[in-house]
Structures are given as C-alpha cells and as structure tokens.
Design an enzyme around this catalytic site. Structure first.
Site, mmCIF file in Angstrom:
data_model
loop_
_atom_site.group_PDB
_atom_site.id
_atom_site.type_symbol
_atom_site.label_atom_id
_atom_site.label_comp_id
_atom_site.label_asym_id
_atom_site.label_seq_id
_atom_site.Cartn_x
_atom_site.Cartn_y
_atom_site.Cartn_z
ATOM 1 N N GLU A 198 1.437 -0.230 -5.076
ATOM 2 C CA GLU A 198 0.373 0.709 -5.429
ATOM 3 C C GLU A 198 1.037 2.053 -5.715
ATOM 4 O OE1 GLU A 198 -3.500 2.997 -3.530
ATOM 5 O OE2 GLU A 198 -1.765 2.481 -2.304
ATOM 6 N N ASP A 232 0.830 -1.198 0.000
ATOM 7 C CA ASP A 232 0.000 0.000 0.000
ATOM 8 C C ASP A 232 0.870 1.255 0.000
ATOM 9 O OD1 ASP A 232 -2.717 1.237 0.440
ATOM 10 O OD2 ASP A 232 -1.698 1.999 2.221
#
Length: 505
Positions: free
Chosen positions: A252, A215
């Site tokens: 990401e 993330d």
C-alpha cells in the site's frame, strides 16, 4: 562460424529486448473483503471467517480468483489495523482452525488468499509496547521513543495518558504516524526485523496462505526516502521466498508513480492509486484526461525496476469513498468506471459490494457498511455491527434483487469478468492508445495480432458518433454495454456512458 556467431548475437539481443518488457500479472481477479461487514456465520452481527467460507461459491460464480481480507489478528478496534498478537485470530472473527479451513476451501475453488499484514505499527495494547513503556531492556527499543523536545514537539509524538499502564518517564514520547493508539515499530532495531520476518514465515508455513497485502508499506521510514523502506522489504521478502518462492506481496503506497515504482524491486506489486484517480477524474469531467498515456508512462517507469510485476488496479477500497458516491450516485457512470478498469491491463481488485453499486462516504465506518445480501434483512448472515447510512435497500438493491435483473450492476460486473476470461486480449499486458479529435471518447487497443481488439468508451452524457478508419478492420461486435445506435465500416454511434469492444474476423 562467423554466421553462427552473428546469429547467436542476434538471438541474444532479441532475448534481452524481450525480457526488458514488463510482464503484468493480468489473469487473476481479486476481491477485497472487509471481514466485519461481509457475512456473519454465528448470529452475533459481525462478519467472520466462516462467513467468508460460506460465500466462496458466490465469489467463484462471480469470477473471483483471489481474495484480500482485511486484518484478522487480535485487536481492540473494529478495523483491526492495530494488532495485539501477530500469531492468532481475533475471537470476533473465529479461530486459527477457521482460518486454515477458509484457506483450504478457497484453494479448492482455485481462489488465492492474501491477508492484510500490519507491520509498520502495533496497538498500544500489544505486549511489546507495554513492556517498552515500562523500560523493559528487551523491548525498550522495539518502538521509537525520544525526550528531545526539538523532535517530540512535532506532530505524531505522544506521551502516554495518565491512566495508561505504561510507566515510562513523563518526558519521553513515542512516535505514532497514524494515531496515538498505533505506535510505530523501530526498524533500526535488528530484533524487530527478525520478529516481523518470523511473523510472515509463520503464516506461510502454518496456514498455506498465498501472500500478504502490506499495510502502510511506505511508512516504515520516511515516505519520500524509499531506499531504506525498500531495503527492509527486500530483507522481508527474500526470507519469505525461501519458504514460498511465489509468495504474493502487495504494498500500500499512496504516492506518485515514480516513487511507487521503486517498491517493485522487493515486492510483487503496489496498488495503482494514480490509475484509480485518473479514471475517477475522467468520469467526473466526462473527458479523457490522457488516461492511457499516463498508464503507459507508468509501465515505462515500472519497467526500470522490474521485468515482472503485478499491477493491482482498482476503483475504491476500505480507505476511499465508494466510487458510486464519488460519481454522485450516477449508476451509468459507475458502470462505465467498471468497464474501463476491467478492460485495462493489470490485476483488478474489486471492493466488496462494488458489484452491487454500494455507496459510502467517509468517515471510514460509512465506507465499510454491511454487504446487502437480501431484501429486508431476510438473510441471517447479513451483518449488523453498524447501522448503514448509504447502502440501504432504498438506495442499493440487494444481491437477491439483482441476480435476475439483466441490467443490474451485479450482472454488469459478471459479464465484464466473464469477458476478461474469454477474450484473450483482455488478459494480456498489451495496451496501445488511440487518439481522436474528441476528448469525449476513451479508445485503446488491447492484445496483439489476430487477438487484438479495440475498446471504445463514450465518457459523455450525449449520444456521440465516432469516425475512425481503424474500425473497418474490426467488424466483430464482442461486447456492448448498451445497444449500439448505428454502425458502419468506419463509423460508430454510441449512447451515453457506454462501452463497445470490437474484434477481428
């Protein structure tokens, strides 16, 4: 001897040229699960790990070979992207034993599992942050604090609220790129790096997981200065590869391809946001806006940083409006979107419920609504943690209603995933653009030699006829999303929003 040397030199140059071409991991098909919304195993209305385990056969039948689960670590939020303990499972989702069993059962079905790992920041309730806020010398520098008003007057700097257990000086503020509740960790502190490397190593060693979706990978340091970010990720992945050489690490990185490409040195891959944006734009405009040319340019840039990488392609995820809603609930366009990205190179990532045509627009809760398993909530495992607004039976047929409907979105996806496995060209990394006079068509070659196929999409709301001399070499009709209206050796008439795949004899 001279002849032998020349031959060896030619072989060396051929080998050098061949390895310089990027090799995309295209065989797997991943499925993103927002855990809270998928399947509830214990009747509390919240999706959980045992619920996913119960539905592994459904995923295997659909054609899924990999799962990405959103965060499952303990967290005070519903989404779990603010961790309070990196070494456990949130009780809402189950236990470590449940997690390990889920991995075992997935592997028995030849399904890989990657979990969301949130390392950029923690929760304000994480013990590290509470200790840091109390000026504990062991943890003070785990986070980014400053009393310099020239810095802290800028956005994303926060002072602890009055009722906070943090007892730091009132003049100090902490940095949280995403929110007050998510303070960023200080990666200039070697102890923080060591702690987070231990986290990754622990999950690989103790659970058998296949890897991680990372993330906010571009926000460890400034996103526009990726060198320091990549230096950290290389340190992280080098350590993980000592335990699992083939560990999957997917970043990401919401950014342009030239910057995304730099992350392919340390990571297995990075989500191809540009491709998803370009597909959506082409469908909204009903016009081919150089989609294939842009993708080929992406591969060219990527190849400067890695010879072998995963290119995760997708339509939407837990942070984006669902594609069905972005296309104004036009189910034919949504089917065409699926036909495009599932016939491109790369590794598809299907967002849960996309195969049903689930809808949703921000705020975030409404793009993460419960999966629709059965009519009138007949399935006891259907989650109920929120009241859906977009994906309700009046708008979206539940799975039980779609299984036996040959024209359903579910069966459309299932056919495409079956094709991706049966047609060798679709699991290759080969892609070549075909230009025509009409921008209403999107046409490209996949595969090489006798395996090569032509894929043709009609992006428009009109019946269109394509004249193309190359069609005479591809007489086999391998797939049609709608019945072809007319076909001759060099002409093809397609219905609106339809797809055709042609092969050689």
């Amino acid at each position: 001897m001279r002849t032998v040397l020349l031959l060896l030199l030619c072989l060396f140059m051929w080998f050098k040229k061949s390895v310089a071409q990027p090799t995309l991991n295209t065989s797997d098909i991943f499925y993103e699960i927002f855990v809270r919304s998928f399947y509830d195993s214990n009747g509390d209305g919240i999706g959980d790990l045992n619920g996913i385990t119960k539905k592994l056969d459904y995923l295997a039948e659909l054609g899924i070979t990999g799962i990405w689960i959103t965060p499952v670590n303990p967290s005070p939020s519903y989404h779990k992207y603010d961790v309070t303990n990196y070494y456990d499972i949130d009780p809402e989702y189950g236990t470590l034993s449940d997690f390990k069993n889920f991995i075992i059962q997935a592997h028995r079905r030849n399904i890989k599992v990657v979990m969301d790992l949130v390392l950029n920041h923690t929760s304000v309730k994480h013990p590290w942050f509470l200790a840091s806020g109390k000026n504990d010398p062991l943890y003070k520098d785990y986070y980014i604090w400053s009393s310099d008003t020239g810095i802290t007057s800028k956005p994303n700097w926060f002072i602890a609220p009055q009722d906070s257990p943090i007892l730091g000086t009132k003049q100090e503020k902490y940095f949280g790129f995403f929110s007050r509740g998510m303070p960023d960790l200080n990666f200039d502190n070697p102890k923080v790096r060591d702690e987070l490397i231990k986290v990754g190593e622990w999950w690989l060693t103790n659970t058998g997981i296949d890897g991680f979706r990372l993330d906010a990978a571009q926000h460890i340091y400034e996103s526009e200065k990726p060198a320091k970010n990549n230096e950290w990720w290389l340190q992280f992945t080098d350590s993980l590869k000592k335990i699992k050489p083939d560990v999957i690490t997917i970043g990401e990185i919401w950014n342009r391809k030239s910057l995304v490409a730099t992350y392919l040195k340390p990571l297995t891959g990075a989500f191809n946001f540009e491709c998803s944006w370009n597909i959506l734009r082409s469908l909204i405009m009903e016009k081919n806006d150089s989609l294939i040319e842009n993708l080929l340019e992406t591969y060219k840039i990527y190849s400067k940083y890695s010879n072998t990488y995963m290119d995760p392609v997708f339509l939407s995820n837990h942070d984006n409006n669902r594609v069905q809603s972005d296309l104004k609930d036009n189910i034919e366009k949504a089917k065409l979107a699926a036909a495009i990205y599932l016939t491109l190179p790369g590794t598809p990532f299907i967002y849960y419920g996309e195969e049903l045509g689930m809808r949703g627009r921000k705020p975030d809760e409404l793009i993460r609504e419960p999966f629709l398993w059965d009519d009138q909530n007949q399935d006891p495992g259907e989650t109920a943690w929120e009241t859906p607004v977009y994906s309700i039976p009046d708008n979206v047929k539940p799975l039980t209603s779609q299984r036996d409907d040959a024209s359903s979105m579910y069966n459309h996806y299932k056919k495409l995933l079956d094709l991706r496995k049966k047609i060798n060209a679709l699991s290759s990394s080969s892609l070549k653009n075909i230009t025509t006079d009409s921008a209403k068509f999107l046409i490209y070659y996949r595969g090489q030699n006798k395996d090569q196929v032509i894929i043709i999409h009609n992006l428009s709301s009109s019946v269109l006829t394509l004249s193309l001399s190359e069609l005479s070499h591809y007489p086999l009709l391998l797939y049609q999303s709608k019945q072809i209206k007319n076909k001759s050796s060099a002409r093809l008439t397609l219905f609106p929003y339809s797809t055709v795949i042609l092969g050689q004899k």
